[in-house]
Design an enzyme around this catalytic site. Structure first.
Site, PDB file in Angstrom:
ATOM      1  N   GLU A  34       0.834  -1.211   0.000  1.00 35.91           N
ATOM      2  CA  GLU A  34       0.000   0.000   0.000  1.00 35.91           C
ATOM      3  C   GLU A  34       0.866   1.258   0.000  1.00 35.91           C
ATOM      4  O   GLU A  34       0.569   2.236  -0.671  1.00 35.91           O
ATOM      5  CB  GLU A  34      -0.918   0.015   1.232  1.00 35.91           C
ATOM      6  CG  GLU A  34      -2.000  -1.036   1.190  1.00 35.91           C
ATOM      7  CD  GLU A  34      -2.608  -1.239   2.558  1.00 35.91           C
ATOM      8  OE1 GLU A  34      -3.623  -0.594   2.863  1.00 35.91           O
ATOM      9  OE2 GLU A  34      -2.031  -2.029   3.340  1.00 35.91           O
ATOM     10  N   ASP A  36       3.969   1.567  -1.123  1.00 35.92           N
ATOM     11  CA  ASP A  36       4.615   1.751  -2.425  1.00 35.92           C
ATOM     12  C   ASP A  36       3.648   2.353  -3.440  1.00 35.92           C
ATOM     13  O   ASP A  36       4.038   3.139  -4.301  1.00 35.92           O
ATOM     14  CB  ASP A  36       5.149   0.410  -2.948  1.00 35.92           C
ATOM     15  CG  ASP A  36       6.333  -0.079  -2.124  1.00 35.92           C
ATOM     16  OD1 ASP A  36       6.894   0.737  -1.359  1.00 35.92           O
ATOM     17  OD2 ASP A  36       6.680  -1.271  -2.228  1.00 35.92           O
ATOM     18  N   SER A  81      31.049  18.908  23.994  1.00 34.96           N
ATOM     19  CA  SER A  81      31.385  17.501  24.156  1.00 34.96           C
ATOM     20  C   SER A  81      30.941  17.064  25.557  1.00 34.96           C
ATOM     21  O   SER A  81      30.061  17.701  26.138  1.00 34.96           O
ATOM     22  CB  SER A  81      32.889  17.365  23.960  1.00 34.96           C
ATOM     23  OG  SER A  81      33.245  16.033  24.039  1.00 34.96           O
ATOM     24  N   GLU A 113      20.539   8.733  29.726  1.00 38.97           N
ATOM     25  CA  GLU A 113      20.290   8.363  28.330  1.00 38.97           C
ATOM     26  C   GLU A 113      21.438   7.488  27.842  1.00 38.97           C
ATOM     27  O   GLU A 113      22.556   7.622  28.324  1.00 38.97           O
ATOM     28  CB  GLU A 113      20.243   9.626  27.450  1.00 38.97           C
ATOM     29  CG  GLU A 113      19.238  10.651  27.930  1.00 38.97           C
ATOM     30  CD  GLU A 113      19.468  12.036  27.320  1.00 38.97           C
ATOM     31  OE1 GLU A 113      20.052  12.117  26.219  1.00 38.97           O
ATOM     32  OE2 GLU A 113      19.088  13.019  27.967  1.00 38.97           O
ATOM     33  N   LYS A 115      24.529   6.558  25.711  1.00 35.15           N
ATOM     34  CA  LYS A 115      25.506   7.351  24.969  1.00 35.15           C
ATOM     35  C   LYS A 115      25.698   6.672  23.622  1.00 35.15           C
ATOM     36  O   LYS A 115      26.372   5.652  23.506  1.00 35.15           O
ATOM     37  CB  LYS A 115      26.830   7.434  25.730  1.00 35.15           C
ATOM     38  CG  LYS A 115      27.804   8.378  25.065  1.00 35.15           C
ATOM     39  CD  LYS A 115      28.997   8.618  25.962  1.00 35.15           C
ATOM     40  CE  LYS A 115      30.012   9.544  25.342  1.00 35.15           C
ATOM     41  NZ  LYS A 115      30.284   9.342  23.933  1.00 35.15           N
ATOM     42  N   ASP A 117      26.814   5.596  20.087  1.00 31.03           N
ATOM     43  CA  ASP A 117      28.134   5.583  19.458  1.00 31.03           C
ATOM     44  C   ASP A 117      27.979   5.780  17.947  1.00 31.03           C
ATOM     45  O   ASP A 117      28.116   4.859  17.167  1.00 31.03           O
ATOM     46  CB  ASP A 117      28.841   4.259  19.765  1.00 31.03           C
ATOM     47  CG  ASP A 117      30.336   4.374  19.580  1.00 31.03           C
ATOM     48  OD1 ASP A 117      30.821   5.495  19.328  1.00 31.03           O
ATOM     49  OD2 ASP A 117      31.017   3.344  19.668  1.00 31.03           O
ATOM     50  N   GLU A 177      22.293  12.020  16.988  1.00 33.20           N
ATOM     51  CA  GLU A 177      23.379  11.128  16.610  1.00 33.20           C
ATOM     52  C   GLU A 177      22.895  10.256  15.453  1.00 33.20           C
ATOM     53  O   GLU A 177      21.848   9.610  15.564  1.00 33.20           O
ATOM     54  CB  GLU A 177      23.706  10.263  17.838  1.00 33.20           C
ATOM     55  CG  GLU A 177      25.098   9.749  17.902  1.00 33.20           C
ATOM     56  CD  GLU A 177      26.124  10.733  18.468  1.00 33.20           C
ATOM     57  OE1 GLU A 177      25.783  11.899  18.798  1.00 33.20           O
ATOM     58  OE2 GLU A 177      27.291  10.320  18.565  1.00 33.20           O
ATOM     59  N   TYR A 229      18.501  14.175  20.898  1.00 33.30           N
ATOM     60  CA  TYR A 229      18.483  14.276  22.354  1.00 33.30           C
ATOM     61  C   TYR A 229      18.610  15.689  22.908  1.00 33.30           C
ATOM     62  O   TYR A 229      18.649  15.861  24.124  1.00 33.30           O
ATOM     63  CB  TYR A 229      19.580  13.394  22.972  1.00 33.30           C
ATOM     64  CG  TYR A 229      20.948  13.603  22.363  1.00 33.30           C
ATOM     65  CD1 TYR A 229      21.438  12.693  21.438  1.00 33.30           C
ATOM     66  CD2 TYR A 229      21.724  14.693  22.691  1.00 33.30           C
ATOM     67  CE1 TYR A 229      22.674  12.867  20.857  1.00 33.30           C
ATOM     68  CE2 TYR A 229      22.969  14.883  22.112  1.00 33.30           C
ATOM     69  CZ  TYR A 229      23.440  13.955  21.200  1.00 33.30           C
ATOM     70  OH  TYR A 229      24.669  14.135  20.617  1.00 33.30           O
ATOM     71  N   LYS A 316      31.346   5.911  31.053  1.00 32.35           N
ATOM     72  CA  LYS A 316      31.806   5.078  29.942  1.00 32.35           C
ATOM     73  C   LYS A 316      31.898   3.614  30.346  1.00 32.35           C
ATOM     74  O   LYS A 316      32.395   3.282  31.420  1.00 32.35           O
ATOM     75  CB  LYS A 316      33.196   5.550  29.466  1.00 32.35           C
ATOM     76  CG  LYS A 316      33.201   6.966  28.907  1.00 32.35           C
ATOM     77  CD  LYS A 316      32.565   7.068  27.535  1.00 32.35           C
ATOM     78  CE  LYS A 316      33.478   6.596  26.437  1.00 32.35           C
ATOM     79  NZ  LYS A 316      34.417   7.599  25.965  1.00 32.35           N
ATOM     80  N   CYS A 410      57.148 -23.869   6.069  1.00 36.73           N
ATOM     81  CA  CYS A 410      56.754 -23.934   7.469  1.00 36.73           C
ATOM     82  C   CYS A 410      57.831 -23.288   8.345  1.00 36.73           C
ATOM     83  O   CYS A 410      59.012 -23.619   8.208  1.00 36.73           O
ATOM     84  CB  CYS A 410      56.554 -25.392   7.865  1.00 36.73           C
ATOM     85  SG  CYS A 410      56.286 -25.606   9.629  1.00 36.73           S
ATOM     86  N   CYS A 413      59.636 -26.328  10.390  1.00 38.23           N
ATOM     87  CA  CYS A 413      60.478 -27.366   9.792  1.00 38.23           C
ATOM     88  C   CYS A 413      61.041 -26.984   8.432  1.00 38.23           C
ATOM     89  O   CYS A 413      61.891 -27.689   7.891  1.00 38.23           O
ATOM     90  CB  CYS A 413      59.703 -28.675   9.672  1.00 38.23           C
ATOM     91  SG  CYS A 413      58.358 -28.571   8.487  1.00 38.23           S
ATOM     92  N   CYS A 428      51.149 -27.375   6.677  1.00 38.16           N
ATOM     93  CA  CYS A 428      52.521 -27.844   6.575  1.00 38.16           C
ATOM     94  C   CYS A 428      52.409 -29.319   6.195  1.00 38.16           C
ATOM     95  O   CYS A 428      51.690 -30.087   6.816  1.00 38.16           O
ATOM     96  CB  CYS A 428      53.237 -27.704   7.919  1.00 38.16           C
ATOM     97  SG  CYS A 428      54.750 -28.664   8.000  1.00 38.16           S
ATOM     98  N   CYS A 433      56.869 -32.743  11.283  1.00 39.16           N
ATOM     99  CA  CYS A 433      57.148 -31.349  11.658  1.00 39.16           C
ATOM    100  C   CYS A 433      57.164 -31.214  13.182  1.00 39.16           C
ATOM    101  O   CYS A 433      56.218 -31.606  13.860  1.00 39.16           O
ATOM    102  CB  CYS A 433      56.088 -30.440  11.060  1.00 39.16           C
ATOM    103  SG  CYS A 433      56.202 -28.748  11.648  1.00 39.16           S
TER     104      CYS A 433
HETATM  105  S1  IVH Z   1      24.790  15.329  25.271  1.00 42.69           S
HETATM  106  C1  IVH Z   1      25.726  19.449  26.237  1.00 42.69           C
HETATM  107  N1  IVH Z   1      23.637  12.998  24.961  1.00 42.69           N
HETATM  108  O1  IVH Z   1      28.824  11.739  22.979  1.00 42.69           O
HETATM  109  C2  IVH Z   1      25.358  18.202  25.541  1.00 42.69           C
HETATM  110  N2  IVH Z   1      25.719  13.363  23.884  1.00 42.69           N
HETATM  111  O2  IVH Z   1      31.542  11.954  24.141  1.00 42.69           O
HETATM  112  C3  IVH Z   1      26.513  17.333  25.270  1.00 42.69           C
HETATM  113  N3  IVH Z   1      26.519  11.458  22.561  1.00 42.69           N
HETATM  114  O3  IVH Z   1      29.758  14.739  21.482  1.00 42.69           O
HETATM  115  C4  IVH Z   1      26.180  16.081  24.564  1.00 42.69           C
HETATM  116  N4  IVH Z   1      24.808  10.159  22.967  1.00 42.69           N
HETATM  117  O4  IVH Z   1      28.138  13.228  20.205  1.00 42.69           O
HETATM  118  C5  IVH Z   1      24.712  13.750  24.656  1.00 42.69           C
HETATM  119  N5  IVH Z   1      22.494  11.000  24.753  1.00 42.69           N
HETATM  120  C6  IVH Z   1      23.553  11.757  24.450  1.00 42.69           C
HETATM  121  C7  IVH Z   1      24.596  11.299  23.620  1.00 42.69           C
HETATM  122  C8  IVH Z   1      25.677  12.137  23.362  1.00 42.69           C
HETATM  123  C9  IVH Z   1      25.960  10.267  22.338  1.00 42.69           C
HETATM  124  C10 IVH Z   1      27.807  11.859  22.019  1.00 42.69           C
HETATM  125  C11 IVH Z   1      27.851  13.287  21.569  1.00 42.69           C
HETATM  126  C12 IVH Z   1      29.023  13.895  22.288  1.00 42.69           C
HETATM  127  C13 IVH Z   1      29.803  12.694  22.686  1.00 42.69           C
HETATM  128  C14 IVH Z   1      30.657  13.021  23.898  1.00 42.69           C
END
Ligand code: IVH
Length: 672
Positions: A34, A36, A81, A113, A115, A117, A177, A229, A316, A410, A413, A428, A433
């Site tokens: 549907e 498509d 950051s 939240e 983090k 990657d 992200e 976020y 972390k 080898c 040997c 080998c 050996c």
């Molecule tokens: S908040 C002031 N929230 O992690 C706000 N960052 O190592 C600062 N990242 O550069 C960032 N998930 O790219 C925030 N739920 C999350 C995140 C997040 C991933 C990244 C973000 C930041 C890096 C820092």
């Protein structure tokens, strides 16, 4: 508005809604068919009226003409950051630091939240229309990757303003992200592999590489998604004053937001969540958890240190993947002569362990991934598995890296190495050996086989180096003086070892069969053979068909058993074993003691906490149970250990009850 214009407008709204249901909520309300059809009709109208196509049309996601370069974009506010914490104590120290700066902190609430990657992106909406998207860059100035971001299905091109819903500020800049889910990544790599193409290293690098494409049509082919976020900036419109409300507000506008985000009354709650979170449970890769002061005014007032806001911190997880330099590629010679390459690395810490070597799987892997000596490589170490190289980071090559060719002879040997047509393995070819002999002996004396205590790897190596043994049988004719001449061997150590060797002659048949090192015959198969054949003479005469008919034996194992006994050198070994009196005969002894497992058939998979394969088998059998190698209709229980094999899935599929080592012991106790 003409009727056609109305139809076009309605189609756009419907398609937007269905994409939102599909890509953001993962909960579609119409079938692909549907959908498509609607898309087809929209494109039809757009072909007739190209002047109607606005940048927020759902058709504008397939990518545009390639760019020469990315334009620069100045962010409306610094894209900050995050500081890092590696332990609950680090989190408490952070809290204490900011509590000293502002009294409000002591009563603060938080959000927590995942983090994510992936790659940070900054999205600009004007009157609800996606206008521009940028990378983080140096935090002040990023690169304009609008066309690439437009291809991400989960990213709203248009925020619909509902009468009763939240209003959208005239200007709204959102931070999120971009990433690829684990499932999409696996599927992508599987497809590439099937097409014989080079696979990607990991979701993060792939997502980042995809967004760096100048040709957004390429980006459109990659399964990118996005989670947002934060609000970086807004003009003419109200936005929430707490982080928790912000997440809900963004969700209400139709943005994808990590479902797993949580509100915490205080820091202790957040710490508890950090400790209980297992990154494996997320559908995308995360490298930690982010804890944020909920009150955004307070967070703002706390200011920044360098580029890190004081009001938030990243907890972390120990890394599983790191990059390091590949200093060299060397090879190991295995028991059956298989030559396997391994990486010698510049020492690196992964999850608290210093890693200097990692497996490279096989020579095809090195070739397929184009791994060169001197490369920076991505190395993974997860749980207890041996660290392995994932692949090279090609972007940082200097040109000094040296391509690798497998050795032709080898390293042990000096005889030629062969790579049989159609096989991945290199061998080998020399049966004599020394490296193979060392591996064979190591296996023969190991705990699961003849269990000769006091005969470690270095002793085995010395014995082979000094030419004192040429095969496993020679162990039994070692002279006291031979051993005394070895480095580190005194009177007592020598006597103990000689005694242990002699005592091993009374090991049961299945242990000897295990020790022979027949390809594919582990402890379980060895026991099955010993149950069926009285001694090695009888086993020697068994045909392939006969062995294949045993439960759990496939054609490959059957063939390798027959081949082993046909080999002339092995026949000589058998003759020597018989002469020295190492010739166990399986006795079908009457089972003594209570038999609580009578009539039950077990399959064991994975590493059990305390029992070896032989021990668990002995335990089950001495209580009347049977152990087989494969899940079948007769299997009563699967005993499950760490890192199970495919039997685990088979058992689940067939509904076979799955028990632990402890459960097994309880079963025995209760029954007796
Ligand atoms: S908040 C002031 N929230 O992690 C706000 N960052 O190592 C600062 N990242 O550069 C960032 N998930 O790219 C925030 N739920 C999350 C995140 C997040 C991933 C990244 C973000 C930041 C890096 C820092």
């Amino acid at each position: 508005m003409s009727e056609l214009q109305q139809e076009y407008q309605q189609l756009k709204d419907e398609i937007r809604y269905h994409r939102y249901r599909y890509y953001v909520l993962n909960n579609p309300v119409v079938s692909d068919y549907e959908f498509d059809k609607k898309m087809g009709r929209l494109e039809e109208i757009e072909r007739e009226h190209p002047d109607w196509i606005a940048p927020d049309s759902p058709s504008q996601r397939a990518g545009a003409e390639p760019l020469d370069k990315f334009e620069k974009v100045e962010h409306p506010a610094p894209i900050l950051s995050l500081g890092n914490a590696f332990s609950p104590q680090d989190l408490r120290d952070w809290f204490d630091r900011i509590a000293r700066l502002d009294d409000r902190v002591s009563n603060a609430d938080f959000t927590i939240e995942p983090k994510l990657d992936g790659l940070t992106v900054v999205l600009l909406y004007r009157n609800g229309i996606f206008i521009q998207g940028a990378t983080r860059g140096n935090g002040e100035i990023g690169e304009d990757i609008t066309e690439n971001l437009r291809t991400i299905n989960a990213l709203p091109l248009h925020i619909p303003v509902k009468k009763d819903g939240p209003q959208v500020p005239e200007v709204l800049v959102v931070r999120g992200e971009a990433l690829i889910t684990k499932a999409d990544f696996e599927a992508l790599n599987q497809r590439l592999e099937e097409e014989g193409k080079k696979t990607y290293l990991n979701p993060r690098n792939t997502a980042a590489g995809s967004l760096r494409q100048l040709d957004s049509r390429v980006t459109a082919q990659r399964p990118l998604t996005i989670l947002v976020y934060a609000i970086v900036h807004s003009e003419n419109g109200d936005i929430p004053s707490t982080q928790w409300e912000t997440l809900n507000y963004l969700k209400g506008l139709g943005f994808p937001v990590a479902e797993s985000s949580q509100y915490c009354q205080n820091l202790d709650e957040a710490i508890k969540i950090c400790q209980e979170t297992n990154p494996e449970q997320f559908p995308f890769e995360i490298d930690g958890m982010v804890i944020k002061i909920n009150d955004l005014d307070l967070a703002n007032d706390l200011g920044v240190v360098g580029k890190d806001p004081r009001g938030a911190i990243a907890y972390k997880f120990p890394a599983e993947e790191v990059t390091t330099r590949l200093d060299d590629i060397r090879v190991n010679v295995g028991r059956t002569g298989v030559i396997t390459p391994y990486a010698v690395l510049e020492a690196v810490e992964i999850g608290g362990v210093i890693v200097r070597q990692a497996t490279l799987h096989n020579f095809d892997f090195i070739k397929d991934k184009d791994i060169r000596i001197g490369d920076r490589v991505l190395v993974k170490r997860a749980g207890e598995v041996i660290p392995y190289v994932i692949g090279p980071i090609e972007d940082v090559r200097t040109g000094d890296e040296a391509p690798y060719t497998p050795p032709e002879t080898c390293p042990s040997c000096g005889e030629p190495i062969v790579n049989p047509e159609g096989e991945v393995a290199f061998y080998c070819t020399n049966n004599a050996c020394p490296a193979q002999l060392v591996r064979n002996l190591e296996h023969f004396v190991s705990r699961g086989a003849m269990d000769i205590v006091g005969l470690g790897i270095s002793t085995v190596e010395q014995l082979v180096e000094e030419d004192l043994i040429k095969d496993i049988a020679d162990l039994y004719t070692l002279k006291k003086q031979d051993l005394l001449n070895l480095e580190g061997f005194g009177e007592k150590k020598t006597d103990n070892l000689l005694m242990a060797i002699q005592e091993s002659k009374s090991q049961p048949l299945y242990r000897l069969i295990t020790g022979l090192g027949i390809r594919g015959v582990g402890e379980v198969a060895a026991q099955d053979l010993a149950d069926r054949y009285k001694d090695l003479d009888v086993l020697k005469k068994a045909s392939k068909t006969e062995i294949e008919s045993l439960e759990g034996f496939g054609p490959n194992i059957a063939e390798s058993v027959v081949e082993w006994f046909e080999n002339e050198e092995n026949q000589l070994i058998l003759q020597k074993l018989k002469e020295i009196g190492l010739w166990p005969v399986a006795e079908k002894e009457e089972k003594a003691g209570p038999q609580p497992l009578e009539g039950l058939t077990f399959v064991v998979t994975g590493t059990l906490p305390s029992l070896s394969r032989t021990e668990v088998k002995d335990l089950i059998e001495s209580h009347g149970g049977k152990v087989t190698g494969n899940i079948s209709g007769n299997t009563s229980y699967l005993v499950l250990g760490e890192d199970p094999g495919s039997k685990y899935g088979q058992a689940q599929k067939r509904g076979v009850p799955i028990i632990s080592e402890d459960d097994l012991k309880t079963l025995i106790e209760k029954g007796s």
